[in-house]
Design a protein around this motif. Structure first.
Motif, PDB file in Angstrom:
ATOM      1  N   SER A  85       4.046   6.033  -2.859  1.00 38.55           N
ATOM      2  CA  SER A  85       4.328   5.691  -1.456  1.00 38.55           C
ATOM      3  C   SER A  85       3.444   4.556  -0.969  1.00 38.55           C
ATOM      4  O   SER A  85       3.899   3.645  -0.273  1.00 38.55           O
ATOM      5  CB  SER A  85       4.120   6.925  -0.562  1.00 38.55           C
ATOM      6  N   MET A  86       2.170   4.583  -1.355  1.00 38.32           N
ATOM      7  CA  MET A  86       1.238   3.545  -0.937  1.00 38.32           C
ATOM      8  C   MET A  86       1.639   2.187  -1.496  1.00 38.32           C
ATOM      9  O   MET A  86       1.616   1.176  -0.785  1.00 38.32           O
ATOM     10  CB  MET A  86      -0.188   3.912  -1.369  1.00 38.32           C
ATOM     11  N   ASN A  87       2.033   2.158  -2.758  1.00 37.04           N
ATOM     12  CA  ASN A  87       2.438   0.889  -3.365  1.00 37.04           C
ATOM     13  C   ASN A  87       3.721   0.347  -2.738  1.00 37.04           C
ATOM     14  O   ASN A  87       3.828  -0.858  -2.467  1.00 37.04           O
ATOM     15  CB  ASN A  87       2.608   1.063  -4.873  1.00 37.04           C
ATOM     16  N   ILE A  88       4.683   1.216  -2.503  1.00 36.68           N
ATOM     17  CA  ILE A  88       5.933   0.786  -1.868  1.00 36.68           C
ATOM     18  C   ILE A  88       5.660   0.267  -0.465  1.00 36.68           C
ATOM     19  O   ILE A  88       6.184  -0.782  -0.054  1.00 36.68           O
ATOM     20  CB  ILE A  88       6.947   1.945  -1.830  1.00 36.68           C
ATOM     21  N   CYS A  89       4.833   0.984   0.273  1.00 39.24           N
ATOM     22  CA  CYS A  89       4.514   0.585   1.650  1.00 39.24           C
ATOM     23  C   CYS A  89       3.808  -0.772   1.696  1.00 39.24           C
ATOM     24  O   CYS A  89       4.061  -1.579   2.593  1.00 39.24           O
ATOM     25  CB  CYS A  89       3.649   1.648   2.323  1.00 39.24           C
ATOM     26  N   VAL A  90       2.921  -1.007   0.748  1.00 37.19           N
ATOM     27  CA  VAL A  90       2.211  -2.289   0.733  1.00 37.19           C
ATOM     28  C   VAL A  90       3.185  -3.438   0.479  1.00 37.19           C
ATOM     29  O   VAL A  90       3.089  -4.505   1.099  1.00 37.19           O
ATOM     30  CB  VAL A  90       1.073  -2.281  -0.301  1.00 37.19           C
ATOM     31  N   LEU A 189       5.852   3.771   9.186  1.00 31.46           N
ATOM     32  CA  LEU A 189       6.226   3.319   7.843  1.00 31.46           C
ATOM     33  C   LEU A 189       5.773   4.319   6.790  1.00 31.46           C
ATOM     34  O   LEU A 189       6.546   4.705   5.898  1.00 31.46           O
ATOM     35  CB  LEU A 189       5.608   1.951   7.564  1.00 31.46           C
ATOM     36  N   GLY A 190       4.523   4.759   6.867  1.00 27.68           N
ATOM     37  CA  GLY A 190       3.995   5.705   5.904  1.00 27.68           C
ATOM     38  C   GLY A 190       4.749   7.021   5.908  1.00 27.68           C
ATOM     39  O   GLY A 190       5.063   7.569   4.839  1.00 27.68           O
ATOM     40  N   GLU A 191       5.047   7.519   7.088  1.00 27.52           N
ATOM     41  CA  GLU A 191       5.770   8.785   7.196  1.00 27.52           C
ATOM     42  C   GLU A 191       7.167   8.676   6.605  1.00 27.52           C
ATOM     43  O   GLU A 191       7.618   9.568   5.866  1.00 27.52           O
ATOM     44  CB  GLU A 191       5.849   9.211   8.661  1.00 27.52           C
ATOM     45  N   CYS A 192       7.860   7.604   6.899  1.00 26.00           N
ATOM     46  CA  CYS A 192       9.227   7.420   6.386  1.00 26.00           C
ATOM     47  C   CYS A 192       9.247   7.346   4.867  1.00 26.00           C
ATOM     48  O   CYS A 192      10.033   8.034   4.201  1.00 26.00           O
ATOM     49  CB  CYS A 192       9.849   6.163   6.977  1.00 26.00           C
ATOM     50  N   VAL A 193       8.371   6.521   4.292  1.00 28.87           N
ATOM     51  CA  VAL A 193       8.369   6.336   2.834  1.00 28.87           C
ATOM     52  C   VAL A 193       7.912   7.612   2.126  1.00 28.87           C
ATOM     53  O   VAL A 193       8.523   8.036   1.130  1.00 28.87           O
ATOM     54  CB  VAL A 193       7.485   5.138   2.437  1.00 28.87           C
ATOM     55  N   PHE A 194       6.854   8.253   2.623  1.00 25.31           N
ATOM     56  CA  PHE A 194       6.361   9.478   1.978  1.00 25.31           C
ATOM     57  C   PHE A 194       7.401  10.584   2.043  1.00 25.31           C
ATOM     58  O   PHE A 194       7.592  11.331   1.073  1.00 25.31           O
ATOM     59  CB  PHE A 194       5.062   9.943   2.641  1.00 25.31           C
ATOM     60  N   THR A 195       8.103  10.694   3.163  1.00 26.04           N
ATOM     61  CA  THR A 195       9.148  11.710   3.309  1.00 26.04           C
ATOM     62  C   THR A 195      10.294  11.458   2.340  1.00 26.04           C
ATOM     63  O   THR A 195      10.814  12.386   1.703  1.00 26.04           O
ATOM     64  CB  THR A 195       9.689  11.731   4.754  1.00 26.04           C
TER      65      THR A 195
END
Length: 217
Positions: A85-90, A189-195
């Motif tokens: 998730s962190m890599n996608i978000c970045v 953004l973090g919540e959406c991608v992690f979910t």
């Protein structure tokens, strides 16, 4: 402690190097060459300017990597999910920085002591661009979100991580490195991608289990 002696643990932990690789592209985008916008709000003008908050801001590095190392030992699957998730978000952040660059006006440096010295060093190292969304807030929120999602982690640990993440996010606002919209954008953004990543992982696991149990009554 036996987990720390496991070869698989250290191999899994080495995947954190992906974040360092991603960070190499940060400075390339950290400029006003493509134009920029200022997203400050009336609320940002109310938030006090506190140079000493540069200390928890810089504490982001050991905090994020420490929590990731803990997750890797405690719940390997959640560790993989949050790291992905962190890599996608970045990558998403970088696309935003390239197409919609923002800047946070910095106040004149005042005060003395460790906090003011660290803030002066920080301002000199990091230009006031690449602000929306805040990667500091993003990674802090994601590791907190991951820890809170693991039932086996003790409540005291969850409270400590939540408090640490909240302090770091607050510090980004109080040293005028980011504005409210930067932090909110990072959390959303973090919540959406992690979910999404968690949902896809659970769906894949259920399909796999269903395949093995198919025809068994």
């Amino acid at each position: 402690m036996h987990v720390l002696k496991s070869k698989s643990y250290w191999l899994s932990l080495s995947l954190m190097l992906s974040l360092a690789v991603m960070g190499m592209f940060y400075d390339i985008l950290n400029s006003p060459e493509r134009g920029f916008s200022v997203l400050d709000s009336p609320l940002d003008r109310i938030i006090p300017y506190v140079p000493s908050m540069s200390i928890p801001y810089l504490g982001w590095y050991p905090f994020v990597f420490g929590v990731l190392a803990y997750l890797c030992a405690k719940d390997r699957l959640t560790y993989y999910r949050v790291l992905l998730s962190m890599n996608i978000c970045v990558w998403i952040c970088y696309l935003i920085y390239f197409n919609f660059q923002t800047m946070v006006p910095r106040p004149e440096l005042t005060g003395t002591g460790l906090g003011a010295s660290l803030l002066g060093w920080l301002y000199g190292q990091d230009r006031p661009y690449n602000c929306f969304p805040s990667i500091h807030a993003l990674h802090s929120y994601l590791v907190m979100r991951a820890v809170l999602s693991v039932q086996s982690i003790r409540k005291q640990v969850k409270l400590f991580v939540a408090a640490g993440a909240a302090l770091i996010i607050l510090s980004t606002l109080m040293i005028k490195q980011h504005v409210i919209y930067d932090a909110l954008g990072a959390v959303i953004l973090g919540e959406c991608v992690f979910t999404i990543i968690t949902g896809l992982s659970l769906l894949r696991r259920r399909r796999k289990e269903s395949k093995w149990t198919e025809g068994i009554s």
